[in-house]
Design an enzyme around this catalytic site. Sequence first.
Site, PDB file in Angstrom:
ATOM      1  N   ALA A  61       0.866  -1.173   0.000  1.00 63.24           N
ATOM      2  CA  ALA A  61       0.000   0.000   0.000  1.00 63.24           C
ATOM      3  C   ALA A  61       0.908   1.230   0.000  1.00 63.24           C
ATOM      4  O   ALA A  61       2.069   1.148   0.392  1.00 63.24           O
ATOM      5  CB  ALA A  61      -0.887  -0.024   1.239  1.00 63.24           C
ATOM      6  N   GLY A 106       0.549  -4.893   1.087  1.00 58.86           N
ATOM      7  CA  GLY A 106      -0.666  -4.991   0.272  1.00 58.86           C
ATOM      8  C   GLY A 106      -0.454  -5.763  -1.024  1.00 58.86           C
ATOM      9  O   GLY A 106      -1.396  -6.361  -1.559  1.00 58.86           O
ATOM     10  N   GLU A 109      -0.715  -9.302  -0.098  1.00 58.07           N
ATOM     11  CA  GLU A 109      -2.129  -9.557   0.212  1.00 58.07           C
ATOM     12  C   GLU A 109      -2.962  -9.670  -1.064  1.00 58.07           C
ATOM     13  O   GLU A 109      -3.868 -10.485  -1.156  1.00 58.07           O
ATOM     14  CB  GLU A 109      -2.668  -8.428   1.111  1.00 58.07           C
ATOM     15  CG  GLU A 109      -2.006  -8.436   2.484  1.00 58.07           C
ATOM     16  CD  GLU A 109      -2.401  -7.245   3.338  1.00 58.07           C
ATOM     17  OE1 GLU A 109      -2.063  -6.108   2.954  1.00 58.07           O
ATOM     18  OE2 GLU A 109      -3.045  -7.445   4.372  1.00 58.07           O
ATOM     19  N   GLU A 129       4.476  -4.945   7.504  1.00 56.22           N
ATOM     20  CA  GLU A 129       3.712  -3.857   8.139  1.00 56.22           C
ATOM     21  C   GLU A 129       4.173  -3.536   9.554  1.00 56.22           C
ATOM     22  O   GLU A 129       4.218  -2.377   9.948  1.00 56.22           O
ATOM     23  CB  GLU A 129       2.207  -4.192   8.129  1.00 56.22           C
ATOM     24  CG  GLU A 129       1.519  -3.986   6.795  1.00 56.22           C
ATOM     25  CD  GLU A 129       1.618  -5.190   5.875  1.00 56.22           C
ATOM     26  OE1 GLU A 129       2.434  -6.091   6.134  1.00 56.22           O
ATOM     27  OE2 GLU A 129       0.860  -5.233   4.887  1.00 56.22           O
TER      28      GLU A 129
HETATM   29  N1  DAK Z   1       4.586   3.096  -0.984  1.00 60.57           N
HETATM   30  C1  DAK Z   1       4.978   4.249  -1.583  1.00 60.57           C
HETATM   31  N2  DAK Z   1       6.089   4.358  -2.321  1.00 60.57           N
HETATM   32  C2  DAK Z   1       6.870   3.267  -2.428  1.00 60.57           C
HETATM   33  C3  DAK Z   1       6.538   2.032  -1.819  1.00 60.57           C
HETATM   34  C4  DAK Z   1       5.320   1.977  -1.066  1.00 60.57           C
HETATM   35  N3  DAK Z   1       4.899   0.867  -0.496  1.00 60.57           N
HETATM   36  N4  DAK Z   1       7.502   1.147  -2.100  1.00 60.57           N
HETATM   37  C5  DAK Z   1       8.403   1.786  -2.870  1.00 60.57           C
HETATM   38  N5  DAK Z   1       8.024   3.064  -3.059  1.00 60.57           N
HETATM   39  C6  DAK Z   1       8.704   4.104  -3.824  1.00 60.57           C
HETATM   40  C7  DAK Z   1       9.931   4.594  -3.076  1.00 60.57           C
HETATM   41  O1  DAK Z   1       9.556   5.576  -2.137  1.00 60.57           O
HETATM   42  C8  DAK Z   1      10.745   5.160  -4.201  1.00 60.57           C
HETATM   43  O2  DAK Z   1      10.217   6.397  -4.574  1.00 60.57           O
HETATM   44  P1  DAK Z   1      11.176   7.677  -4.920  1.00 60.57           P
HETATM   45  O3  DAK Z   1      11.982   7.906  -3.699  1.00 60.57           O
HETATM   46  O4  DAK Z   1      11.998   7.184  -6.099  1.00 60.57           O
HETATM   47  O5  DAK Z   1      10.217   8.782  -5.242  1.00 60.57           O
HETATM   48  C9  DAK Z   1      10.469   4.204  -5.344  1.00 60.57           C
HETATM   49  O6  DAK Z   1       9.251   3.538  -5.009  1.00 60.57           O
HETATM   50  C10 DAK Z   1      11.534   3.151  -5.513  1.00 60.57           C
HETATM   51  O7  DAK Z   1      11.738   2.517  -4.277  1.00 60.57           O
HETATM   52  P2  DAK Z   1      13.168   2.353  -3.592  1.00 60.57           P
HETATM   53  O8  DAK Z   1      14.080   3.452  -3.984  1.00 60.57           O
HETATM   54  O9  DAK Z   1      12.964   2.144  -2.148  1.00 60.57           O
HETATM   55  O10 DAK Z   1      13.669   1.002  -4.291  1.00 60.57           O
HETATM   56  P3  DAK Z   1      14.676  -0.090  -3.690  1.00 60.57           P
HETATM   57  O11 DAK Z   1      15.008  -1.001  -4.796  1.00 60.57           O
HETATM   58  O12 DAK Z   1      15.796   0.570  -2.948  1.00 60.57           O
HETATM   59  O13 DAK Z   1      13.814  -0.893  -2.601  1.00 60.57           O
HETATM   60  C11 DAK Z   1      11.804  -2.014  -1.808  1.00 60.57           C
HETATM   61  C12 DAK Z   1      12.684  -1.620  -3.051  1.00 60.57           C
HETATM   62  C13 DAK Z   1      10.541  -2.642  -2.316  1.00 60.57           C
HETATM   63  C14 DAK Z   1      12.583  -3.023  -0.944  1.00 60.57           C
HETATM   64  C15 DAK Z   1      11.542  -0.726  -0.984  1.00 60.57           C
HETATM   65  O14 DAK Z   1      11.015   0.285  -1.850  1.00 60.57           O
HETATM   66  C16 DAK Z   1      10.577  -0.942   0.127  1.00 60.57           C
HETATM   67  O15 DAK Z   1      10.949  -1.469   1.192  1.00 60.57           O
HETATM   68  N6  DAK Z   1       9.355  -0.489  -0.061  1.00 60.57           N
HETATM   69  C17 DAK Z   1       8.328  -0.546   0.954  1.00 60.57           C
HETATM   70  C18 DAK Z   1       7.857  -1.937   1.085  1.00 60.57           C
HETATM   71  C19 DAK Z   1       6.862  -2.054   2.188  1.00 60.57           C
HETATM   72  O16 DAK Z   1       7.163  -1.791   3.371  1.00 60.57           O
HETATM   73  N7  DAK Z   1       5.641  -2.435   1.798  1.00 60.57           N
HETATM   74  C20 DAK Z   1       4.569  -2.540   2.741  1.00 60.57           C
HETATM   75  C21 DAK Z   1       3.840  -1.252   2.711  1.00 60.57           C
HETATM   76  S1  DAK Z   1       2.712  -1.199   4.036  1.00 60.57           S
HETATM   77  C22 DAK Z   1      -3.968  -0.811   6.447  1.00 60.57           C
HETATM   78  C23 DAK Z   1      -4.173  -0.951   5.119  1.00 60.57           C
HETATM   79  C24 DAK Z   1      -3.190  -1.486   4.359  1.00 60.57           C
HETATM   80  C25 DAK Z   1      -2.004  -1.843   4.906  1.00 60.57           C
HETATM   81  C26 DAK Z   1      -1.817  -1.693   6.261  1.00 60.57           C
HETATM   82  C27 DAK Z   1      -2.795  -1.198   7.019  1.00 60.57           C
HETATM   83  N8  DAK Z   1      -4.956  -0.215   7.246  1.00 60.57           N
HETATM   84  C28 DAK Z   1      -5.523   1.028   6.759  1.00 60.57           C
HETATM   85  C29 DAK Z   1      -5.228  -0.673   8.562  1.00 60.57           C
HETATM   86  C30 DAK Z   1      -0.954  -2.284   4.095  1.00 60.57           C
HETATM   87  C31 DAK Z   1       0.258  -1.802   4.379  1.00 60.57           C
HETATM   88  C32 DAK Z   1       1.341  -1.956   3.458  1.00 60.57           C
HETATM   89  O17 DAK Z   1       1.264  -2.534   2.421  1.00 60.57           O
END
Ligand code: DAK
Length: 253
Positions: A61, A106, A109, A129
């Site tokens: 997400a 997400g 998921e 998360e």
């Molecule tokens: N959201 C927004 N932007 C994201 C992103 C994300 N999830 N993942 C990557 N990006 C963006 C980065 O910010 C970056 O943007 P710029 O800085 O270039 O503008 C671009 O994509 C490239 O990412 P990286 O530079 O970080 O690329 P790397 O190869 O270094 O790393 C990575 C890739 C996938 C390992 C890293 O980007 C990463 O760790 N991303 C986040 C992964 C993550 O934590 N995903 C889970 C997100 S939390 C809920 C509803 C839903 C959810 C929870 C609660 N409720 C409302 C209760 C769900 C939550 C999630 O999914």
Amino acid sequence: MNYIHVEHRGSVAILTISRPKALNALNTELLQEFSTALDSLGEARALVITGAGEKAFVAGADIAEMRDFRSVEAVDFAARGQRTLEKLEALAIPTIAAVNGFALGGGCELALACDLILCSPQAVFGLPEVSLGVIPGFGGTQRLVRRIGSHRARELIFTGRRVKAEEAVAIGLALRQEADVLSAALALGEQIAANGPVAVRLAKRAVLDGDGADLRSGQLAERNLFGLCFATADQKEGMGAFLERRKAIFQGQ
Ligand code: DAK
């Protein structure tokens, strides 16, 4: 649509999530488009879902959008995501996630709401998360448990540990690893689409109806859906073709 592209190859639809600058992260607009796209798949007999680019299926997400949420907005966002993935899960036709890179949060998921998950050697799954101070909000705590079992799921949910392709297959999160995951998913979709379309849909219905039900209720649902097959032209054609030693030509009715 800005973020969702649907292409039809024969009887298989390919839905591509395309927001490459953010590694295809799910924001509100994208989720809305995704939901709308699920309503307009026409005559497709199977759906393949993949992510645009080399790097990600869906990296989760959108963290930038979520950061400043108040509780009430978080509940709305989770409700929208959950409704969309429930719709995906309940889609009448089989769905295949072609996971071509990061499937985190997400994104993982979303893959879990598909019937089948194929992955590329570069695929990385995970529910990180808790490392962001939240919990999975699009059904991850429920569907991961059902897919790989409670013990393994708890480890991944509590630690946020990432799982690479080989391990994902070993623990049953992905069905198998494929060098060209999109082509493999398409071939799998075609294999499904060659069968009686109504029977495939009813078989999926039986699996979904039985999910979480006791064996007796599940079998009752199966029995009734089996009976329904005998009201279709496809059943006459399928059994007739077998007895006449020819290939069945299904009309999907
Ligand atoms: N959201 C927004 N932007 C994201 C992103 C994300 N999830 N993942 C990557 N990006 C963006 C980065 O910010 C970056 O943007 P710029 O800085 O270039 O503008 C671009 O994509 C490239 O990412 P990286 O530079 O970080 O690329 P790397 O190869 O270094 O790393 C990575 C890739 C996938 C390992 C890293 O980007 C990463 O760790 N991303 C986040 C992964 C993550 O934590 N995903 C889970 C997100 S939390 C809920 C509803 C839903 C959810 C929870 C609660 N409720 C409302 C209760 C769900 C939550 C999630 O999914």
